[in-house]
Enzyme design. Structure first.
Site, PDB file in Angstrom:
ATOM      1  N   CYS A 299      30.347   5.777  -8.726  1.00  9.52           N
ATOM      2  CA  CYS A 299      31.286   6.933  -8.439  1.00  9.52           C
ATOM      3  C   CYS A 299      32.609   6.545  -9.189  1.00  9.52           C
ATOM      4  O   CYS A 299      32.739   6.714 -10.566  1.00  9.52           O
ATOM      5  CB  CYS A 299      31.124   7.285  -7.023  1.00  9.52           C
ATOM      6  SG  CYS A 299      31.551   8.837  -6.517  1.00  9.52           S
TER       7      CYS A 299
ATOM      8  N   GLU B 286      25.045   1.520  -1.926  1.00  9.31           N
ATOM      9  CA  GLU B 286      25.573   0.734  -1.264  1.00  9.31           C
ATOM     10  C   GLU B 286      26.009   1.399   0.381  1.00  9.31           C
ATOM     11  O   GLU B 286      26.068   0.864   1.311  1.00  9.31           O
ATOM     12  CB  GLU B 286      26.893   0.247  -1.521  1.00  9.31           C
ATOM     13  CG  GLU B 286      28.065   1.164  -1.596  1.00  9.31           C
ATOM     14  CD  GLU B 286      28.265   1.952  -2.583  1.00  9.31           C
ATOM     15  OE1 GLU B 286      27.108   2.150  -3.427  1.00  9.31           O
ATOM     16  OE2 GLU B 286      29.223   2.717  -2.677  1.00  9.31           O
TER      17      GLU B 286
ATOM     18  N   HIS C  39      25.930   6.507  -4.311  1.00 19.42           N
ATOM     19  CA  HIS C  39      26.440   5.236  -3.797  1.00 19.42           C
ATOM     20  C   HIS C  39      25.086   4.708  -2.925  1.00 19.42           C
ATOM     21  O   HIS C  39      25.104   4.647  -1.587  1.00 19.42           O
ATOM     22  CB  HIS C  39      27.237   5.438  -2.626  1.00 19.42           C
ATOM     23  CG  HIS C  39      28.735   5.978  -2.957  1.00 19.42           C
ATOM     24  ND1 HIS C  39      29.598   5.353  -3.242  1.00 19.42           N
ATOM     25  CD2 HIS C  39      29.063   7.288  -3.360  1.00 19.42           C
ATOM     26  CE1 HIS C  39      30.753   6.239  -3.656  1.00 19.42           C
ATOM     27  NE2 HIS C  39      30.466   7.320  -3.711  1.00 19.42           N
TER      28      HIS C  39
HETATM   29  N1  GLN Z   1      36.287  11.655  -6.574  1.00 19.60           N
HETATM   30  C1  GLN Z   1      36.682  10.225  -6.745  1.00 19.60           C
HETATM   31  C2  GLN Z   1      37.461  10.228  -7.986  1.00 19.60           C
HETATM   32  O1  GLN Z   1      37.707  10.780  -8.535  1.00 19.60           O
HETATM   33  C3  GLN Z   1      35.379   9.681  -6.686  1.00 19.60           C
HETATM   34  C4  GLN Z   1      34.910   9.626  -5.252  1.00 19.60           C
HETATM   35  C5  GLN Z   1      33.882   8.400  -4.915  1.00 19.60           C
HETATM   36  O2  GLN Z   1      34.027   7.196  -5.411  1.00 19.60           O
HETATM   37  N2  GLN Z   1      33.181   8.500  -4.057  1.00 19.60           N
HETATM   38  O3  GLN Z   1      37.816   8.843  -8.093  1.00 19.60           O
END
Ligand code: GLN
Length: 197
Positions: free
Chosen positions: A82, A177, A175
């Site tokens: 992410c 995790e 994710h």
């Molecule tokens: N929206 C977040 C970003 O731009 C990422 C979100 C996440 O890691 N769950 O960094």
């Protein structure tokens, strides 16, 4: 019993603790990375989810951006989830500060909308056999473009790319995790086991 590789988890912001727990269960020893020193003996590195703007700022403040990029260029297996995927991407047009920028992908931040539009979807991931994985997407990025050397490992039903691999680099929009399914961490632990600095 296969050897337990030592895997670092970048621990500046975000859900590094959950990654540590999953790595343990998937067969790795874990160390939290906050200083360049800690990069020396690890065989893999995870850059967790969180807020990419905050993590990018802290990477600079802790003088970690260049050292991490250097180790990655030497072949250190590195997985970004992410926000971590955003920090690995060479192209993150809506992020206003320098990042690690090593992976030939373009990411679009918050591509599915705000927190309230977080969702889950079952996805099949290339290299993971058996049942699909539950992809949890929280203000997740889409991987909107991937270079010729990047393999796409998973897509959502609407075609959005959510997992990719390029040599020693792995990036997921979701994710693993945050679930009890440690197969993706197992895949990464295998990559780490093969790597010796
Ligand atoms: N929206 C977040 C970003 O731009 C990422 C979100 C996440 O890691 N769950 O960094």
């Amino acid at each position: 019993m296969p050897k337990r590789p030592l895997v670092g988890v970048l621990a500046l912001q975000g859900d590094f603790h959950e990654h540590g727990a999953s790595l343990h269960k998937a067969g790795a020893e874990v160390t939290e990375v906050r200083h360049a020193e800690s990069l020396k003996n690890i065989q893999g590195l995870i850059i967790p989810g969180g807020e990419s703007t905050a993590i990018a700022r802290l990477l600079i403040a802790y003088n970690l951006t260049d050292p991490i990029r250097g180790y990655i260029k030497q072949g250190l297996p590195t997985w970004g989830t992410c926000a971590g995927a955003i920090l690995l991407a060479k192209n993150a047009p809506d992020l206003d500060r320098p990042t690690i920028s090593v992976m030939d992908i373009t990411v679009q931040r918050n591509a599915f909308g705000p927190q309230i539009n977080s969702f889950e979807e079952d996805v099949y991931v290339d290299g993971i056999s058996g049942l699909p994985m539950k992809a949890i997407l929280i203000r997740a990025p889409i991987i909107s473009d991937a270079g010729p050397k990047v393999s796409v490992l998973a897509k959502l039903s609407d075609g959005s790319i959510v997992a990719v691999k390029e040599n020693n680099l792995l990036a997921t929009s979701f994710h693993p995790e945050l679930t009890n399914d440690h197969r993706m961490h197992g895949l990464f632990v295998k990559m780490a086991r093969k790597y010796n600095q």
